[in-house]
Design a protein around this motif. Structure first.
Motif, PDB file in Angstrom:
ATOM      1  N   SER A 155     -11.604 -28.714 -48.963  1.00 38.46           N
ATOM      2  CA  SER A 155     -11.573 -27.309 -48.830  1.00 38.46           C
ATOM      3  C   SER A 155     -12.078 -27.231 -50.907  1.00 38.46           C
ATOM      4  N   GLY A 156     -11.665 -27.712 -51.915  1.00 36.29           N
ATOM      5  CA  GLY A 156     -12.428 -28.246 -52.839  1.00 36.29           C
ATOM      6  C   GLY A 156     -13.514 -28.407 -52.885  1.00 36.29           C
ATOM      7  N   THR A 183      -7.258 -14.774 -46.830  1.00 31.15           N
ATOM      8  CA  THR A 183      -8.640 -15.311 -45.634  1.00 31.15           C
ATOM      9  C   THR A 183      -9.718 -14.067 -45.059  1.00 31.15           C
ATOM     10  N   ASP A 207       0.746 -20.702 -45.083  1.00 30.88           N
ATOM     11  CA  ASP A 207      -0.325 -20.175 -44.364  1.00 30.88           C
ATOM     12  C   ASP A 207      -0.651 -19.417 -44.016  1.00 30.88           C
ATOM     13  N   LEU A 223      -9.420 -24.467 -46.162  1.00 33.79           N
ATOM     14  CA  LEU A 223      -7.977 -25.083 -45.663  1.00 33.79           C
ATOM     15  C   LEU A 223      -6.842 -24.660 -45.183  1.00 33.79           C
ATOM     16  N   LEU A 271      -2.382 -16.993 -46.335  1.00 35.49           N
ATOM     17  CA  LEU A 271      -3.515 -17.647 -46.096  1.00 35.49           C
ATOM     18  C   LEU A 271      -4.616 -17.129 -45.672  1.00 35.49           C
ATOM     19  N   PRO A 308      -1.909 -31.145 -46.825  1.00 39.38           N
ATOM     20  CA  PRO A 308      -2.271 -30.370 -47.459  1.00 39.38           C
ATOM     21  C   PRO A 308      -3.370 -31.175 -48.750  1.00 39.38           C
ATOM     22  N   ALA A 335     -14.322 -21.058 -47.850  1.00 46.76           N
ATOM     23  CA  ALA A 335     -13.217 -22.335 -48.254  1.00 46.76           C
ATOM     24  C   ALA A 335     -11.902 -22.241 -47.736  1.00 46.76           C
ATOM     25  N   ALA A 336     -11.618 -20.192 -48.074  1.00 48.36           N
ATOM     26  CA  ALA A 336     -10.011 -20.162 -47.280  1.00 48.36           C
ATOM     27  C   ALA A 336      -9.784 -20.264 -45.464  1.00 48.36           C
ATOM     28  N   ALA A 343      -6.532 -31.228 -47.313  1.00 47.19           N
ATOM     29  CA  ALA A 343      -6.907 -30.016 -47.006  1.00 47.19           C
ATOM     30  C   ALA A 343      -7.104 -29.062 -48.554  1.00 47.19           C
ATOM     31  N   TRP A 344      -7.138 -29.532 -49.589  1.00 52.62           N
ATOM     32  CA  TRP A 344      -6.955 -29.079 -50.446  1.00 52.62           C
ATOM     33  C   TRP A 344      -8.523 -29.978 -51.346  1.00 52.62           C
ATOM     34  N   ARG A 348      -5.696 -27.666 -42.543  1.00 49.18           N
ATOM     35  CA  ARG A 348      -4.083 -27.738 -43.170  1.00 49.18           C
ATOM     36  C   ARG A 348      -3.213 -28.334 -41.916  1.00 49.18           C
TER      37      ARG A 348
END
Length: 180
Positions: free
Chosen positions: A137-138, A66, A59, A120, A62, A130, A116-117, A133-134, A124
Motif C-alpha cells: 500500500s505504501g 477509508t 481493520d 491496505l 481502517l 500486515p 491506498a487505505a 499489506a503496509w 491485510r
C-alpha cells in the motif's frame, strides 16, 4: 487580438481563456470523479457483507477511515459542478476556476489516500500479512505521489528552464524532447 492575460502562443481574450480552462478542468475531473464515485459505492457495500462483522478492530477503524476519505474525495470532485451551477452567469469564471482547481487537488489527494487505505484493508485481509499489506500500500501511495505530484513538477521545471534558455539564447534549446 492577443491580450497580456492570454496564455503564451494563444490568441484569446481573458473570457475565452477562462472558458477554455473551465472546459479542460471538466474533462479532467470527469475521469477521477467517476472512479471515486464507483470506489465509494463499493466501499459502502463492504459493511453489509457477512465477513465485515469478523474484522479486527484495526481493520474496522481502517474501513471507517477509508469510507470517510472516499466521501471527502467524492464530495471534493463533485463540488466544482455545484459551484458552477450556483455561480453560472455571474461573470465569475476566473474565480470558479481557481476554487475548482483547489477542490480538484483536494479530491485527487483524498482519492489517492482512499485507494491506498482500501488497498491496505484488502491486502491485510487477503494476504494475512500486515507487513506485506503496509509495504504494498505504501508503494502504491508512493507511485501516486510520484506520478501525480513529482513528475508534473519535474516536467514543469524542465520546460520553464528550457524556455528560459531559448529566450536567453534566442533560439531552440534542447529540441522537443519530453524529458532529458
Amino acid at each position: 487580438m492577443t491580450t497580456k492575460d492570454s496564455a503564451p502562443g494563444r490568441d484569446e481574450t481573458p473570457q475565452e481563456r477562462a472558458d477554455r480552462l473551465w472546459n479542460e478542468m471538466l474533462q479532467e475531473v470527469r475521469v477521477c470523479q467517476t472512479g471515486a464515485q464507483i470506489l465509494f459505492g463499493f466501499l459502502i457495500g463492504v459493511a453489509f457483507t457477512p465477513r465485515f462483522a469478523a474484522l479486527p478492530d484495526f481493520d474496522e477503524n481502517l474501513y471507517v477511515a477509508t469510507v470517510v476519505l472516499g466521501a471527502v474525495a467524492t464530495g471534493a470532485l463533485v463540488a466544482p459542478v455545484a459551484f458552477h451551477r450556483f455561480l453560472a452567469g455571474h461573470g465569475m469564471k476566473p474565480e470558479l476556476i481557481h476554487v475548482a482547481g483547489r477542490l480538484i487537488a483536494t479530491g485527487l489527494t483524498t482519492l489517492a489516500l482512499t485507494i491506498a487505505a482500501a488497498l491496505l484493508l484488502l491486502l491485510r485481509t487477503a494476504t494475512g500479512s500486515p507487513t506485506t499489506a503496509w509495504a504494498l500500500s505504501g508503494a502504491v501511495l508512493l507511485w501516486f505521489t510520484t506520478t501525480w505530484l513529482v513528475l508534473p513538477q519535474v516536467v514543469l521545471r524542465r520546460t520553464v528552464a528550457r524556455q528560459a534558455a531559448t529566450r536567453e539564447h534566442g533560439g531552440a534549446a534542447g529540441g522537443d524532447r519530453f524529458l532529458r
